[in-house]
Design a protein around this motif. Structure first.
Motif, mmCIF file in Angstrom:
data_model
loop_
_atom_site.group_PDB
_atom_site.id
_atom_site.type_symbol
_atom_site.label_atom_id
_atom_site.label_comp_id
_atom_site.label_asym_id
_atom_site.label_seq_id
_atom_site.Cartn_x
_atom_site.Cartn_y
_atom_site.Cartn_z
ATOM 1 N N VAL A 17 -22.477 -0.306 35.002
ATOM 2 C CA VAL A 17 -20.485 -0.851 35.630
ATOM 3 C C VAL A 17 -22.032 -1.823 37.300
ATOM 4 C CG1 VAL A 17 -19.562 -0.198 36.671
ATOM 5 C CG2 VAL A 17 -19.527 0.268 34.576
ATOM 6 N N VAL A 18 -22.089 -2.594 37.774
ATOM 7 C CA VAL A 18 -22.105 -3.533 38.701
ATOM 8 C C VAL A 18 -21.216 -3.501 39.750
ATOM 9 C CG1 VAL A 18 -23.292 -5.731 39.183
ATOM 10 C CG2 VAL A 18 -23.981 -4.598 37.743
ATOM 11 N N ILE A 19 -21.478 -2.687 40.823
ATOM 12 C CA ILE A 19 -20.091 -2.940 41.839
ATOM 13 C C ILE A 19 -20.669 -3.895 42.918
ATOM 14 C CG2 ILE A 19 -18.863 -1.901 43.388
ATOM 15 C CD1 ILE A 19 -17.992 0.146 41.177
ATOM 16 N N VAL A 31 -13.570 4.437 43.331
ATOM 17 C CA VAL A 31 -13.947 3.494 42.006
ATOM 18 C C VAL A 31 -14.512 5.278 41.221
ATOM 19 C CG1 VAL A 31 -14.372 1.666 41.659
ATOM 20 C CG2 VAL A 31 -13.265 1.628 43.458
ATOM 21 N N LEU A 32 -15.410 5.688 42.131
ATOM 22 C CA LEU A 32 -16.516 6.275 41.112
ATOM 23 C C LEU A 32 -15.482 6.915 40.526
ATOM 24 C CD1 LEU A 32 -18.377 4.028 42.244
ATOM 25 C CD2 LEU A 32 -19.734 5.877 42.421
ATOM 26 N N VAL A 55 -24.471 3.650 37.127
ATOM 27 C CA VAL A 55 -23.178 2.235 38.299
ATOM 28 C C VAL A 55 -24.329 2.094 38.916
ATOM 29 C CG1 VAL A 55 -21.086 2.663 39.334
ATOM 30 C CG2 VAL A 55 -21.420 3.902 37.422
ATOM 31 N N ILE A 56 -23.813 0.618 38.820
ATOM 32 C CA ILE A 56 -24.946 0.140 39.835
ATOM 33 C C ILE A 56 -24.187 -0.059 41.446
ATOM 34 C CG2 ILE A 56 -26.631 -1.518 40.694
ATOM 35 C CD1 ILE A 56 -27.361 -1.514 37.544
ATOM 36 N N LEU A 57 -24.684 0.086 42.017
ATOM 37 C CA LEU A 57 -23.568 -0.306 43.542
ATOM 38 C C LEU A 57 -24.938 -1.367 44.690
ATOM 39 C CD1 LEU A 57 -22.565 3.410 44.846
ATOM 40 C CD2 LEU A 57 -21.283 1.541 43.587
ATOM 41 N N ALA A 58 -24.206 -2.666 45.051
ATOM 42 C CA ALA A 58 -25.377 -2.959 45.412
ATOM 43 C C ALA A 58 -24.706 -3.421 46.845
ATOM 44 C CB ALA A 58 -25.148 -4.313 44.756
ATOM 45 N N PHE A 59 -25.863 -3.184 48.108
ATOM 46 C CA PHE A 59 -25.144 -3.167 49.224
ATOM 47 C C PHE A 59 -25.346 -4.533 49.884
ATOM 48 C CE2 PHE A 59 -26.219 -2.456 53.881
ATOM 49 C CZ PHE A 59 -25.197 -2.353 54.008
ATOM 50 N N ASP A 60 -23.854 -4.858 50.247
ATOM 51 C CA ASP A 60 -24.722 -6.341 51.176
ATOM 52 C C ASP A 60 -24.330 -6.740 52.449
ATOM 53 O OD1 ASP A 60 -24.847 -9.079 50.349
ATOM 54 O OD2 ASP A 60 -22.564 -9.264 50.643
ATOM 55 N N HIS A 61 -24.359 -5.220 53.078
ATOM 56 C CA HIS A 61 -24.419 -5.158 54.834
ATOM 57 C C HIS A 61 -23.621 -5.780 55.061
ATOM 58 C CE1 HIS A 61 -28.897 -4.186 55.114
ATOM 59 N NE2 HIS A 61 -29.059 -4.904 54.333
ATOM 60 N N ASP A 113 -12.962 -2.599 45.279
ATOM 61 C CA ASP A 113 -11.119 -2.005 46.595
ATOM 62 C C ASP A 113 -10.692 -1.466 45.231
ATOM 63 O OD1 ASP A 113 -10.840 -4.141 44.538
ATOM 64 O OD2 ASP A 113 -10.909 -6.037 46.072
ATOM 65 N N GLY A 114 -10.723 -1.004 44.123
ATOM 66 C CA GLY A 114 -9.901 -0.243 43.264
ATOM 67 C C GLY A 114 -8.333 -1.474 42.673
ATOM 68 N N GLN A 115 -8.911 -2.380 42.693
ATOM 69 C CA GLN A 115 -8.223 -3.563 41.875
ATOM 70 C C GLN A 115 -8.437 -3.560 40.499
ATOM 71 O OE1 GLN A 115 -7.363 -8.415 41.813
ATOM 72 N NE2 GLN A 115 -8.680 -7.599 43.090
ATOM 73 N N HIS A 116 -9.658 -3.462 40.242
ATOM 74 C CA HIS A 116 -9.984 -3.196 38.492
ATOM 75 C C HIS A 116 -9.861 -1.659 38.018
ATOM 76 C CE1 HIS A 116 -12.222 -6.651 40.208
ATOM 77 N NE2 HIS A 116 -11.312 -7.705 39.362
ATOM 78 N N ASP A 117 -9.173 -1.631 36.815
ATOM 79 C CA ASP A 117 -9.020 0.009 36.582
ATOM 80 C C ASP A 117 -10.038 0.020 35.595
ATOM 81 O OD1 ASP A 117 -8.614 2.015 35.648
ATOM 82 O OD2 ASP A 117 -6.440 1.511 35.070
ATOM 83 N N PRO A 118 -10.651 0.552 36.266
ATOM 84 C CA PRO A 118 -12.239 1.146 34.528
ATOM 85 C C PRO A 118 -11.943 1.708 33.084
ATOM 86 C CG PRO A 118 -12.421 2.613 36.802
ATOM 87 C CD PRO A 118 -10.884 1.727 37.217
#
Length: 339
Positions: A17-19, A31-32, A55-61, A113-118
């Motif tokens: 899972v990529v976020i 979300v997690l 679960v990959i969390l890509a931090f975009d500053h 943001d929680g819009q997508h239901d895992p």
């Protein structure tokens, strides 16, 4: 649904899972928490075993304290894998960075943001296996929670991109998607600067389908996309969707050239037939028509050369080598007799 030992399908589909994270300080932990039940493994409605293994969390500053939240989550949960971008590059670049860092049979991309239901991951996987698809987009069964104006603008722009500029199946594009792992990682490796993930996927995916999913409200924060940024996003998608726009220039050049020659012939015939045409006007219009046609044809030829350069700059591949699909996750489908 937890794994059932009686399920004969022994293959377990490993899912990454990529976020992309920009403003996830308030929503990321929730979300997690929703993804957590999928870590130990689950069985889909069609009986396929699967498990989210990272679960990959890509931090975009982003402007909030998302970085601190990511560090805390990574320390608490072994399956969390942070990816740190050097500065803010945007959602699509962050998503590509996360996909490039993944290792699963499948990659699921979703918002912070929680819009997508895992829980819909199981539905996306079932759809992929039934359709033997490389990419499955979530197709909202309800109006996205962005307001009428933004939703209408999104539909119109996607349809325009799809029909006029050759932007693949743009009407299907959604940030909640399931991608065959090797296809996603290859796309992340070759895509040039500014190329959008969905456009790049449309270049190489053998089959792209959709699966109905209900969207939820966007947590308790405002969207990071203003109308100005959304317009810029749409314009960049047009510029990176391919060379159809240049082909339009070529077609117009040829059309005007033919029209110029036809107009010049008409004037010559009219002059020879003794038409009431001022002295010198015929020769001037013939030169203008032929010259304009020649210039537009030349521009069309230049556009074709630019098209070759653009495809090279975008990183559009001439081919993509993958393993035999029967040796990958798509090869572990149930027999037809079991449906």
């Amino acid at each position: 649904m937890t794994p059932d030992p009686s399920v004969p399908d022994a293959y377990t589909h490993r899912i990454s899972v990529v976020i992309p994270v920009y403003q996830g300080e308030r929503t990321l932990a929730d979300v997690l928490d929703e993804i957590e039940p999928l870590i130990g493994g689950f069985v889909t409605a069609d009986g396929y075993r699967a498990a989210v293994h990272e679960v990959i969390l890509a931090f975009d500053h982003g402007p909030d304290r998302s970085a601190a939240v990511i560090r805390a989550l990574a320390a608490e949960r072994a399956y969390v894998k942070p990816v740190w971008l050097s500065r803010n590059f945007g959602q699509h670049a962050a998503t590509l960075a996360g996909i490039a860092s993944s290792g699963g049979d499948w990659v699921v991309t979703m918002d912070e943001d929680g819009q997508h239901d895992p829980r819909a991951v199981a539905t996306l996987l079932d759809t992929a296996m039934r359709a033997e698809a490389d990419v499955v987009y979530a197709e909202p069964t309800n109006e996205p929670p962005h307001g009428y104006l933004r939703n209408a603008a999104s539909r119109v722009s996607k349809r325009l991109l799809e029909t006029v500029f050759g932007g693949g199946k743009a009407s299907h594009f959604n940030s909640y998607r399931l991608i065959l792992g090797e296809v996603g990682r290859s796309v992340a490796a070759y895509s040039g600067t500014g190329v959008y993930l969905d456009v790049a996927l449309s270049w190489v995916a053998a089959r792209i389908v959709t699966s109905p999913v209900e969207l939820r409200e966007e947590g308790d924060r405002r969207s990071g996309y203003s109308y100005r940024r959304l317009m810029g996003h749409f314009w960049r998608m047009i510029l990176t969707s391919g060379t159809r726009g240049l082909r339009v220039v070529t077609a117009l050049g040829a059309l005007f050239a033919i029209g110029g020659i036809a107009f010049a012939l008409y004037l010559v015939v009219a002059r020879l037939a003794g038409g009431d045409i001022p002295e010198g006007w015929t020769s001037q219009m013939v030169l203008t028509a032929l010259g304009t046609g020649a210039i537009l044809v030349a521009l069309g030829i230049i556009a074709e050369y630019l098209g070759v350069a653009v495809n090279m700059a975008l990183g559009k591949p001439a081919y993509l080598i993958v393993r035999d699909p029967q040796n990958g996750p798509l090869g572990n489908r149930h027999d037809d007799s079991r449906h």
